[in-house]
Enzyme design. Structure first.
Site, mmCIF file in Angstrom:
data_model
loop_
_atom_site.group_PDB
_atom_site.id
_atom_site.type_symbol
_atom_site.label_atom_id
_atom_site.label_comp_id
_atom_site.label_asym_id
_atom_site.label_seq_id
_atom_site.Cartn_x
_atom_site.Cartn_y
_atom_site.Cartn_z
ATOM 1 N N SER A 294 45.510 14.792 32.383
ATOM 2 C CA SER A 294 45.946 15.929 31.871
ATOM 3 C C SER A 294 47.103 15.701 30.829
ATOM 4 O O SER A 294 47.600 14.470 30.927
ATOM 5 C CB SER A 294 46.551 16.760 32.751
ATOM 6 O OG SER A 294 47.684 16.351 33.485
ATOM 7 N N GLY B 275 41.126 22.727 40.097
ATOM 8 C CA GLY B 275 39.843 22.299 40.010
ATOM 9 C C GLY B 275 39.057 22.293 38.604
ATOM 10 O O GLY B 275 38.170 21.691 38.280
ATOM 11 N N ALA B 276 40.172 22.936 37.616
ATOM 12 C CA ALA B 276 39.655 22.859 36.253
ATOM 13 C C ALA B 276 39.245 21.483 35.735
ATOM 14 O O ALA B 276 38.271 21.313 34.945
ATOM 15 C CB ALA B 276 40.514 23.497 35.462
ATOM 16 N N ASP C 25 38.794 18.769 37.386
ATOM 17 C CA ASP C 25 37.620 18.197 37.974
ATOM 18 C C ASP C 25 36.361 18.714 37.618
ATOM 19 O O ASP C 25 35.710 17.859 37.400
ATOM 20 C CB ASP C 25 37.661 18.408 39.534
ATOM 21 C CG ASP C 25 39.146 18.075 40.197
ATOM 22 O OD1 ASP C 25 39.876 17.144 39.741
ATOM 23 O OD2 ASP C 25 39.583 19.058 40.889
#
Length: 363
Positions: A195, A245-246, A248
């Site tokens: 990120s 989870g975004a 992932d």
């Protein structure tokens, strides 16, 4: 030992024979607001990624460990460690930051299952793509070393490498990548995903000479750094409910695209799409079957386009791929319609969006 080839030199494999290995533990995720438990869901990067690959009809093996208390039915069974409990993360949300409704999230690991050892990985199988996607410290340096030996290309989520946990309350903290104990392996991986916040813990300019670096940045899409090239991949509009989870799902979409034979920018666009869908749910997103089919159709169309003579403008073609995926993202609407407020899903069941006020988000 052989260094993994860069993305521009991926081996010309037969698509139907490509195999993927996912390594990372399933978790129990507990979402908390104002001291109250608002939702409990299946978590762990491996669960979100396997959901994307299953929906995309991508064949894969999964190595994950859970304890005797694991409470979910997973499509790919984990290794159960009877004397241990499952890894648990608590996510604390504070709404209305700066009055604009963005959800801040504080993560704490309150229990941890056993790490995944090299001996837990398959011995007799070679994989085309490996994914090191630990979330709770379960990936060891020697496990990553084994992965680069048995996989042609390994994609690593940096959170598997740089997360450490407060010994008192389990709060998640990050260390510099060079201090993680994994740095000596990174010149043998194919992809490193981070990120924008995690990217501050590494030297992107240095890392992009070792592997392809992909930095996700929420509403700004993502950037690909590969040698001397930098490519911005546009986002898809979504209504954020829970960001868990975004990243992932993004990585799952990226690898699904690579398995299908897409170039890295197009595969990353597919990752942005799956990430944007995930933020509209609490827990595992349930992908619309019509949407999945339309995405598959657009992927096949894009592959045919890439096989045409090089008179085409690749940047324009990529923009067209994004434009065609956008209505596929909302299969019930034409490209001129606006998507409705997304339904809030907890473990596949509809419920009122009482936990987190939706805010504009682009993955």
């Amino acid at each position: 030992m052989t260094k993994n080839p860069p993305p521009s030199q991926l081996p010309p494999l037969h698509i139907s024979n490509r195999r993927v290995l996912i390594v990372g533990n399933y978790c129990h995720d507990v979402l908390i607001q104002n001291g109250s438990i608002m939702a409990e869901t299946l978590g762990g990067a491996a669960s979100f990624i396997s959901n994307v690959l299953d929906s995309s009809s991508v064949s894969f093996d999964l190595v994950s460990k859970v304890g005797h208390d694991f409470r979910y039915e997973a499509s790919h069974a984990p290794i159960v460690v009877p004397e241990k409990v499952t890894t648990v993360f608590e996510a604390y949300f504070d709404l209305g930051i700066d009055g604009i409704g963005h959800a801040d999230r504080v993560l704490k690991r309150v229990s941890a299952c056993d790490p995944i050892l090299p001996s837990d990985l398959p011995d007799s199988t070679r994989f085309d793509f490996g994914m090191a996607v630990g979330v709770g410290g379960e990936i060891l340096p020697e496990t990553l070393e084994k992965m680069v030996e048995i996989c042609d290309v390994v994609a690593v989520d940096i959170q598997a490498l740089i997360r450490v946990f407060d010994p008192v309350d389990g709060s998640v903290k990050l260390v510099n990548l060079k201090e993680s104990g994994f740095y000596h392996v990174l010149d043998r991986i194919g992809f490193l995903k981070a990120s924008s916040d995690e990217a501050l813990l590494m030297d992107v300019e240095e890392m992009k000479r070792l592997c392809c670096v992909v930095v996700t940045n929420g509403e700004k899409g993502c950037r690909i750094y590969d040698k001397d090239e930098e490519t911005l991949i546009p986002p898809f509009t979504a209504k954020q409910v829970d960001p868990t989870g975004a990243g992932d799902s993004f990585l799952g979409g990226l690898v699904a695209g690579l398995v299908e034979g897409l170039g890295v920018p197009d595969a990353a666009l597919l990752g942005n799409l799956f990430g944007s869908i995930t933020v509209e749910h609490i827990g595992q997103p349930k992908f619309d079957l019509m949407m999945i089919q339309r995405v598959k159709d657009e992927v096949q169309r894009r592959k045919k386009q890439c096989n045409l003579p090089s008179t085409h403008n690749s940047e324009q073609d990529h923009d067209e791929f994004h434009a065609r995926l956008t209505p596929a993202r909302f299969p019930c609407y034409s490209s001129t319609d606006s998507p409705l407020q997304p339904e809030l899903i907890v473990n596949g069941h509809s419920c009122d969006p009482v936990m987190i006020s939706a805010c504009e988000y682009k993955c």
